[in-house]
Design an enzyme around this catalytic site. Sequence first.
Site, PDB file in Angstrom:
ATOM      1  N   VAL A 232     -10.826   2.722  -3.912  1.00  0.00           N
ATOM      2  CA  VAL A 232     -10.411   2.230  -5.230  1.00  0.00           C
ATOM      3  C   VAL A 232     -11.350   1.099  -5.637  1.00  0.00           C
ATOM      4  O   VAL A 232     -11.422   0.065  -4.960  1.00  0.00           O
ATOM      5  CB  VAL A 232      -8.946   1.736  -5.211  1.00  0.00           C
ATOM      6  CG1 VAL A 232      -8.568   1.143  -6.552  1.00  0.00           C
ATOM      7  CG2 VAL A 232      -7.995   2.873  -4.836  1.00  0.00           C
TER       8      VAL A 232
ATOM      9  N   ASP B  21       0.847  -1.188   0.000  1.00  0.00           N
ATOM     10  CA  ASP B  21       0.000   0.000   0.000  1.00  0.00           C
ATOM     11  C   ASP B  21       0.886   1.243   0.000  1.00  0.00           C
ATOM     12  O   ASP B  21       1.890   1.315   0.711  1.00  0.00           O
ATOM     13  CB  ASP B  21      -0.920   0.001   1.229  1.00  0.00           C
ATOM     14  CG  ASP B  21      -2.068   0.976   1.071  1.00  0.00           C
ATOM     15  OD1 ASP B  21      -3.215   0.510   0.978  1.00  0.00           O
ATOM     16  OD2 ASP B  21      -1.825   2.204   1.026  1.00  0.00           O
ATOM     17  N   ILE B  22       0.508   2.213  -0.790  1.00  0.00           N
ATOM     18  CA  ILE B  22       1.300   3.440  -0.936  1.00  0.00           C
ATOM     19  C   ILE B  22       1.252   4.281   0.346  1.00  0.00           C
ATOM     20  O   ILE B  22       2.141   5.105   0.587  1.00  0.00           O
ATOM     21  CB  ILE B  22       0.798   4.241  -2.158  1.00  0.00           C
ATOM     22  CG1 ILE B  22       1.881   5.148  -2.706  1.00  0.00           C
ATOM     23  CG2 ILE B  22      -0.472   5.024  -1.849  1.00  0.00           C
ATOM     24  CD1 ILE B  22       1.573   5.692  -4.095  1.00  0.00           C
TER      25      ILE B  22
ATOM     26  N   ASN C   1     -12.884  -3.492   1.902  1.00  0.00           N
ATOM     27  CA  ASN C   1     -13.892  -2.430   1.945  1.00  0.00           C
ATOM     28  C   ASN C   1     -14.757  -2.544   0.696  1.00  0.00           C
ATOM     29  O   ASN C   1     -14.235  -2.611  -0.415  1.00  0.00           O
ATOM     30  CB  ASN C   1     -13.213  -1.056   1.994  1.00  0.00           C
ATOM     31  CG  ASN C   1     -12.449  -0.846   3.291  1.00  0.00           C
ATOM     32  OD1 ASN C   1     -12.954  -1.176   4.366  1.00  0.00           O
ATOM     33  ND2 ASN C   1     -11.243  -0.333   3.208  1.00  0.00           N
TER      34      ASN C   1
ATOM     35  N   HIS D 177      -6.881  -5.986   1.721  1.00  0.00           N
ATOM     36  CA  HIS D 177      -5.774  -5.425   2.499  1.00  0.00           C
ATOM     37  C   HIS D 177      -5.245  -6.505   3.448  1.00  0.00           C
ATOM     38  O   HIS D 177      -6.033  -7.189   4.110  1.00  0.00           O
ATOM     39  CB  HIS D 177      -6.258  -4.268   3.382  1.00  0.00           C
ATOM     40  CG  HIS D 177      -6.763  -3.069   2.658  1.00  0.00           C
ATOM     41  ND1 HIS D 177      -5.986  -1.955   2.432  1.00  0.00           N
ATOM     42  CD2 HIS D 177      -7.974  -2.782   2.133  1.00  0.00           C
ATOM     43  CE1 HIS D 177      -6.706  -1.031   1.805  1.00  0.00           C
ATOM     44  NE2 HIS D 177      -7.917  -1.511   1.599  1.00  0.00           N
TER      45      HIS D 177
ATOM     46  N   HIS E 216      -9.861  -5.385  -3.843  1.00  0.00           N
ATOM     47  CA  HIS E 216      -8.557  -5.617  -3.214  1.00  0.00           C
ATOM     48  C   HIS E 216      -8.741  -6.054  -1.779  1.00  0.00           C
ATOM     49  O   HIS E 216      -9.654  -5.588  -1.087  1.00  0.00           O
ATOM     50  CB  HIS E 216      -7.676  -4.369  -3.300  1.00  0.00           C
ATOM     51  CG  HIS E 216      -8.324  -3.119  -2.796  1.00  0.00           C
ATOM     52  ND1 HIS E 216      -9.258  -2.421  -3.531  1.00  0.00           N
ATOM     53  CD2 HIS E 216      -8.182  -2.444  -1.628  1.00  0.00           C
ATOM     54  CE1 HIS E 216      -9.656  -1.368  -2.841  1.00  0.00           C
ATOM     55  NE2 HIS E 216      -9.026  -1.365  -1.673  1.00  0.00           N
TER      56      HIS E 216
HETATM   57  P1  AMP Z   1      -9.878   1.196  -0.057  1.00  0.00           P
HETATM   58  O1  AMP Z   1     -10.316   2.325   0.826  1.00  0.00           O
HETATM   59  O2  AMP Z   1     -10.099  -0.145   0.575  1.00  0.00           O
HETATM   60  O3  AMP Z   1     -10.416   1.309  -1.461  1.00  0.00           O
HETATM   61  O4  AMP Z   1      -8.300   1.317  -0.114  1.00  0.00           O
HETATM   62  C1  AMP Z   1      -7.579   1.807  -1.191  1.00  0.00           C
HETATM   63  C2  AMP Z   1      -6.120   1.710  -0.816  1.00  0.00           C
HETATM   64  O5  AMP Z   1      -5.349   1.839  -1.988  1.00  0.00           O
HETATM   65  C3  AMP Z   1      -5.645   2.780   0.172  1.00  0.00           C
HETATM   66  O6  AMP Z   1      -5.126   2.151   1.341  1.00  0.00           O
HETATM   67  C4  AMP Z   1      -4.550   3.517  -0.614  1.00  0.00           C
HETATM   68  O7  AMP Z   1      -3.467   3.909   0.194  1.00  0.00           O
HETATM   69  C5  AMP Z   1      -4.157   2.480  -1.649  1.00  0.00           C
HETATM   70  N1  AMP Z   1      -3.580   3.001  -2.880  1.00  0.00           N
HETATM   71  C6  AMP Z   1      -4.070   3.997  -3.652  1.00  0.00           C
HETATM   72  N2  AMP Z   1      -3.274   4.199  -4.706  1.00  0.00           N
HETATM   73  C7  AMP Z   1      -2.262   3.317  -4.614  1.00  0.00           C
HETATM   74  C8  AMP Z   1      -1.112   3.032  -5.410  1.00  0.00           C
HETATM   75  N3  AMP Z   1      -0.846   3.700  -6.533  1.00  0.00           N
HETATM   76  N4  AMP Z   1      -0.270   2.057  -4.999  1.00  0.00           N
HETATM   77  C9  AMP Z   1      -0.522   1.382  -3.858  1.00  0.00           C
HETATM   78  N5  AMP Z   1      -1.585   1.591  -3.079  1.00  0.00           N
HETATM   79  C10 AMP Z   1      -2.451   2.553  -3.430  1.00  0.00           C
END
Ligand code: AMP
Length: 119
Positions: A95, A30-31, A86, A101, A99
């Site tokens: 996103v 995760d970024i 989520n 986590h 995914h």
């Molecule tokens: P969610 O709220 O479950 O949709 O989580 C989206 C996750 O994607 C968040 O924890 C962000 O930090 C992560 N994220 C967004 N863009 C990137 C990226 N380019 N590379 C890695 N993680 C990302």
Amino acid sequence: MENCIFCKIVRGEIPSKKVYEDNEILAFHDINPLAPVHFMMIPKLHVDSLAHVSGTHNDVLGKIMVLAPKLAEEQGCKDGFRTIINTGRVARQDVFHLHIHIIGGPDVLPPMLYRPKPA
Ligand code: AMP
Ligand code: ZN
């Protein structure tokens, strides 16, 4: 999906710190990590969320679940970890590419949800 950020990561158009990759699955850090270990596992094939899966995803989702504890252990989750998916507005999904986590590290995590304080 043209503009999906995780599809772009799958295609290599956006860089990521990869944890694991095969034909069907990608795992990457995760970024904006919330714990010492925080990575994501995704099916490479785009699906918006867990609310959008069907029987065609049985295989890849099963593989992700079986792989998750192995990768978590390798990444430093020696004594447990948390998996979070989520889904949709209520869960504040940000996103819209499904995914999972994987979150952990050496220390005990905060409670999963906080009980709102009475007004
Ligand atoms: P969610 O709220 O479950 O949709 O989580 C989206 C996750 O994607 C968040 O924890 C962000 O930090 C992560 N994220 C967004 N863009 C990137 C990226 N380019 N590379 C890695 N993680 C990302
Ligand atoms: Zn996507």
